[in-house]
Design an enzyme around this catalytic site. Structure first.
Site, PDB file in Angstrom:
ATOM      1  CB  CYS A  53      27.419  45.582 -44.283  1.00  0.00           C
ATOM      2  SG  CYS A  53      27.011  46.514 -42.798  1.00  0.00           S
ATOM      3  CB  ALA A  56      27.298  44.403 -39.416  1.00  0.00           C
ATOM      4  NE  ARG A  87      28.525  40.254 -32.017  1.00  0.00           N
ATOM      5  CZ  ARG A  87      29.614  40.600 -31.351  1.00  0.00           C
ATOM      6  NH1 ARG A  87      29.651  41.727 -30.662  1.00  0.00           N
ATOM      7  NH2 ARG A  87      30.678  39.833 -31.378  1.00  0.00           N
ATOM      8  CG  HIS A 188      35.334  40.566 -38.216  1.00  0.00           C
ATOM      9  ND1 HIS A 188      35.056  39.334 -38.732  1.00  0.00           N
ATOM     10  CD2 HIS A 188      34.220  40.964 -37.563  1.00  0.00           C
ATOM     11  CE1 HIS A 188      33.816  38.990 -38.409  1.00  0.00           C
ATOM     12  NE2 HIS A 188      33.285  39.960 -37.696  1.00  0.00           N
TER      13      HIS A 188
HETATM   14 FE1  CFM Z   1      33.171  35.304 -34.183  1.00  0.00          FE
HETATM   15 FE2  CFM Z   1      31.063  34.233 -34.817  1.00  0.00          FE
HETATM   16 FE3  CFM Z   1      31.646  36.790 -35.461  1.00  0.00          FE
HETATM   17 FE4  CFM Z   1      31.186  36.069 -32.884  1.00  0.00          FE
HETATM   18 FE5  CFM Z   1      28.547  36.773 -33.181  1.00  0.00          FE
HETATM   19 FE6  CFM Z   1      28.475  34.910 -35.081  1.00  0.00          FE
HETATM   20 FE7  CFM Z   1      29.017  37.427 -35.784  1.00  0.00          FE
HETATM   21 MO1  CFM Z   1      26.665  36.751 -34.971  1.00  0.00          MO
HETATM   22  S1  CFM Z   1      31.864  34.095 -32.917  1.00  0.00           S
HETATM   23  S2  CFM Z   1      32.625  37.362 -33.755  1.00  0.00           S
HETATM   24  S3  CFM Z   1      29.794  36.797 -31.388  1.00  0.00           S
HETATM   25  S4  CFM Z   1      32.438  34.988 -36.202  1.00  0.00           S
HETATM   26  S5  CFM Z   1      27.185  35.216 -33.431  1.00  0.00           S
HETATM   27  S6  CFM Z   1      29.505  32.907 -35.362  1.00  0.00           S
HETATM   28  S7  CFM Z   1      27.858  36.002 -36.762  1.00  0.00           S
HETATM   29  S8  CFM Z   1      28.020  38.464 -34.291  1.00  0.00           S
HETATM   30  S9  CFM Z   1      30.745  38.357 -36.707  1.00  0.00           S
HETATM   31  C1  HCA Z   2      25.909  40.734 -37.402  1.00  0.00           C
HETATM   32  C2  HCA Z   2      25.425  40.468 -36.013  1.00  0.00           C
HETATM   33  C3  HCA Z   2      24.790  39.111 -35.847  1.00  0.00           C
HETATM   34  C4  HCA Z   2      23.446  39.048 -36.527  1.00  0.00           C
HETATM   35  C5  HCA Z   2      22.691  37.831 -36.110  1.00  0.00           C
HETATM   36  C6  HCA Z   2      21.499  37.425 -36.907  1.00  0.00           C
HETATM   37  C7  HCA Z   2      24.652  38.871 -34.333  1.00  0.00           C
HETATM   38  O1  HCA Z   2      26.417  39.824 -38.072  1.00  0.00           O
HETATM   39  O2  HCA Z   2      25.797  41.861 -37.844  1.00  0.00           O
HETATM   40  O3  HCA Z   2      21.522  37.438 -38.149  1.00  0.00           O
HETATM   41  O4  HCA Z   2      20.531  37.032 -36.266  1.00  0.00           O
HETATM   42  O5  HCA Z   2      25.166  37.899 -33.850  1.00  0.00           O
HETATM   43  O6  HCA Z   2      23.992  39.679 -33.673  1.00  0.00           O
HETATM   44  O7  HCA Z   2      25.646  38.132 -36.385  1.00  0.00           O
END
Ligand code: CFM
Ligand code: HCA
Length: 534
Positions: A53, A56, A87, A188
Site C-alpha cells: 500500500c 508501505a 525490510r 514513494h
Molecule cells: Fe526500489 Fe525496489 Fe522499492 Fe527498493 Fe525494496 Fe523492492 Fe520495495 Mo521490496 S529497489 S525502493 S529496497 S522499487 S525490495 S524492487 S519492493 S522495498 S518499494
Molecule cells: C513493501 C516492503 C517489501 C516487502 C517484501 C515482501 C520489502 O513493499 O512494503 O513482500 O517480501 O522489501 O520489505 O517490498
C-alpha cells in the site's frame, strides 16, 4: 519456450483476461522498441498479488530509513508492527549521528483504539509527539498516516504545525493513507514531495570534497549502501547523502550541495532526481551497483561525468583490484550455475538490476515483472509524456519547482567542466535518463506487470525455471512446487549483494540454494494422496 498469452490466461473470466493480457509483453527477437505495457493501474479485486500500500511505500520504503528522524505511524498498531524492521534497511552511528539519535530499530505508533477512531485521534497524536520529544529529543519527526486517519479526517497538517511550533523542531506529516494509490508507488511520490519541500535545501553547510555524490534510491538493504560507499570512497568520491539508506536528516538537508546525483532505484526516487535537476541544476545519472559488469560500467560512467583523468585512472585501478579479488570465487559458482534460468518478480527496480548479476553467473532471466513500476520502468523515460493519468494517479499532487534564485547553478559547473564538454556529455544520452528494463531482457523473454499467484504457478509450469526471485508472499508457494526461491527484497538475512564482494556473497547463496538435494525430496501437498486437499 514460446509463451501463448491467450492460453495462459484462458481460465480467467473474460473481463479479467482482457485486463491482464495488457500487462504482459514479449521481447521481440527481431528488434524494435518496447510494445506498450499496462502498469500502475488497479489490481483486479480478488486476485492475489504481491503489492502493498501507499503507507508501505512512504513509511516503510522512503522515510522510515532516515535514521535520526523519529517516525510515528498514526493509526491502529498493525501497520506500524508489520513495517517494523522487516525490510532490513540497516543504519549505524556516524560522525553526525550518535547511537542515541538513531530510531530506525524502534517502532512508534499512536496505537489508535476504537474510541479514537470514533472521536478522532488528533489529541492522541499531539500528546504522543510531546512524549516522544521529552523522552528522545529527536532532531526531527515524521508522521505517517494509515488508512483510518484519512477516513476519520484527522488534520495531520494542523497537528504537525502546532507541534513544530511547540517544540522548535521540524515535524513533517505524510498523507500516505494506504488507499491513496494503487500500490506502494503512490507512497514513494508522497514521500518524495515532502522531502523535497521540507528537507532538501534547508541546510546551509558546505559539503567538503572535490566530487560530492548523492546516492538516490539506495536503501541499504542488508548493508548494500555501505559496500557502494566503500568503493566510491576508495576512488576518491565523497558521498554527501543517500536517499534514504542509512541516511540522516542532518545530511539530507544539505543534499543540494552535491555535484552529481546517482539514481539506483529509479522508481522510488525519480521525482526528487528530476526536481533537484530543475531547482539546483544538479544532473542525475542512472546507475546499477548490482552485478560485476554493471558496477564496472557504472563506475566508468560516473568518472566520465567529471572527465578528470586522475579520477578515471583511480577508477580503473579499483576495478582491477576488486575484480582480481572476486574472480576465482565467481568462476567456481559459475560452474554450478551456468545455463540455468530464473524468474525475477520484485517491486520496481530489482527485477531489472539483478538480471546483470545473474548473467555474470551464466544464468538468464526468462520472465521478469515488477509489482508496481510505471510504464517508464519497462519502456524507458521517453514514454512519460504519453502516460495517461487516471483518477488514481491524479490523487498525488505534482510539485511545481523552479530554479532556486540563490542555489541554482548550471549543470556544467556542478560537473566542473566547460559548457562545450558538458554539451558533448549530454548528447551521449547518459544523463537524466533511464531506458527501462526492456532493452536488457533476453530475446523472447517475458515482462509481466503485477503478476499474481495464478499466473506465477502457470508460468513456472511452462518455463520450469531453476530459480525464482520473490517476496515473502510468493516465496513459500514456489518452495512447495519444488522450486528454489530467493527472497530478493530482504535477501533472506544475507547481503550485502552490491558491487564486487556483494556479487560473491550472492553467487554463493544461489549456488548453495540450487545445489541442495532438498528440492528433489519435495512432494507438493496437492500431489500427496490422502491429504484431503488440506
Ligand atoms: Fe526500489 Fe525496489 Fe522499492 Fe527498493 Fe525494496 Fe523492492 Fe520495495 Mo521490496 S529497489 S525502493 S529496497 S522499487 S525490495 S524492487 S519492493 S522495498 S518499494
Ligand atoms: C513493501 C516492503 C517489501 C516487502 C517484501 C515482501 C520489502 O513493499 O512494503 O513482500 O517480501 O522489501 O520489505 O517490498
Amino acid at each position: 519456450t514460446d509463451l501463448n498469452v491467450d492460453e495462459l490466461l484462458a481460465p480467467l473470466p473474460d473481463k479479467v483476461r482482457k485486463n491482464r493480457s495488457k500487462h504482459i509483453v514479449k521481447k521481440d527477437p527481431s528488434g524494435g522498441s518496447c510494445p506498450q505495457i499496462e502498469a500502475n493501474t488497479r489490481t483486479v479485486p480478488g486476485i492475489i498479488t504481491q503489492r502493498g500500500c501507499s503507507y508501505a511505500g512512504c513509511k516503510g520504503v522512503v522515510v522510515g530509513p532516515i535514521k535520526d528522524m523519529l517516525t510515528i505511524t498514526h493509526g491502529p498498531i498493525g501497520c506500524a508492527y508489520y513495517s517494523w524492521g522487516t525490510r532490513r534497511n540497516k543504519a549505524r552511528a556516524d560522525e553526525r549521528t550518535p547511537p542515541e539519535q538513531i530510531y530506525t530499530a524502534m517502532c512508534f505508533s499512536t496505537d489508535m483504539q476504537e474510541s479514537d477512531i470514533v472521536f478522532g485521534g488528533e489529541k492522541k497524536l499531539a500528546k504522543m509527539i510531546d512524549e516522544a520529544v521529552e523522552i528522545f529529543h529527536p532532531r526531527a519527526i515524521n508522521i505517517c498516516a494509515t488508512c483510518p486517519i484519512g477516513l476519520i479526517g484527522d488534520d495531520l497538517s494542523a497537528v504537525a504545525k502546532a507541534a513544530q511550533e511547540r517544540h522548535g523542531i521540524p515535524v513533517i506529516h505524510y498523507n500516505c493513507e494506504g488507499y491513496k494509490g494503487v500500490s506502494q508507488s503512490a507512497g514513494h511520490h508522497i514521500a518524495n514531495n515532502q522531502i523535497m519541500e521540507r528537507i532538501i535545501g534547508t541546510g546551509t553547510e558546505k559539503v567538503d570534497g572535490k566530487y560530492v555524490l548523492n546516492i538516490l534510491g539506495e536503501y541499504n538493504i542488508g548493508g548494500d549502501t555501505w559496500e557502494i560507499e566503500r568503493i566510491l570512497g576508495e576512488i576518491g568520491y565523497t558521498v554527501g547523502s543517500t536517499l534514504t539508506g542509512d541516511s540522516a536528516y542532518a545530511k539530507i538537508k544539505n543534499m543540494h550541495r552535491a555535484h552529481l546525483n546517482l539514481v539506483q532505484c529509479h522508481r522510488s526516487i525519480n521525482y526528487i532526481a528530476e526536481m533537484m535537476e530543475t531547482k539546483y541544476g544538479i544532473p542525475w545519472l542512472k546507475v546499477n551497483f548490482i552485478g560485476i559488469d554493471a558496477t564496472i560500467d557504472t563506475l566508468r560512467e560516473i568518472a566520465r561525468c567529471f572527465g578528470d583523468e586522475d579520477l578515471i585512472a583511480r577508477t580503473e585501478h579499483v576495478i582491477e583490484r576488486e575484480l582480481a579479488a572476486v574472480t576465482p570465487e565467481i568462476e567456481r559458482c559459475r560452474k554450478v550455475l551456468k545455463g540455468r534460468t530464473a524468474f525475477a518478480f520484485v517491486g520496481g527496480s530489482r527485477s531489472h538490476h539483478y538480471q546483470f548479476l545473474l548473467r555474470n553467473l551464466g544464468m538468464e532471466v526468462v520472465v521478469a515483472g515488477y509489482e508496481f513500476a510505471h510504464r517508464d520502468d519497462y519502456e524507458g523515460r521517453e514514454v512519460i509524456p504519453t502516460i495517461k493519468s487516471d483518477a488514481d494517479s491524479k490523487n498525488i499532487p505534482e510539485l511545481h519547482v523552479e530554479p532556486d534564485p540563490e542555489e541554482y547553478r548550471p549543470p556544467h559547473l556542478h560537473l566542473k567542466m566547460s559548457k562545450e564538454k558538458y554539451d558533448e556529455l549530454a548528447a551521449s544520452g547518459i544523463l537524466n535518463d533511464y531506458k527501462g528494463m526492456y532493452p536488457d531482457m533476453v530475446d523472447g523473454g517475458i515482462m509481466i506487470d503485477d503478476a499474481n499467484h495464478f499466473e506465477t504457478e502457470e508460468l513456472v509450469e511452462i518455463f520450469k525455471p531453476d530459480l525464482i526471485f520473490t517476496g515473502i508472499k510468493d516465496k513459500y508457494v514456489t518452495h512447495k512446487m519444488g522450486l528454489p526461491s530467493k527472497q530478493i527484497h530482504s535477501y533472506d538475512y544475507s547481503g550485502p549483494y552490491t558491487c564486487f564482494r556483494g556479487a560473491v556473497t550472492f553467487a554463493k547463496d544461489v549456488a548453495h540454494s540450487l545445489s541442495t538435494p532438498a528440492w528433489k525430496m519435495i512432494t507438493p501437498p496437492w500431489e500427496q494422496s490422502g491429504t484431503g486437499g488440506d
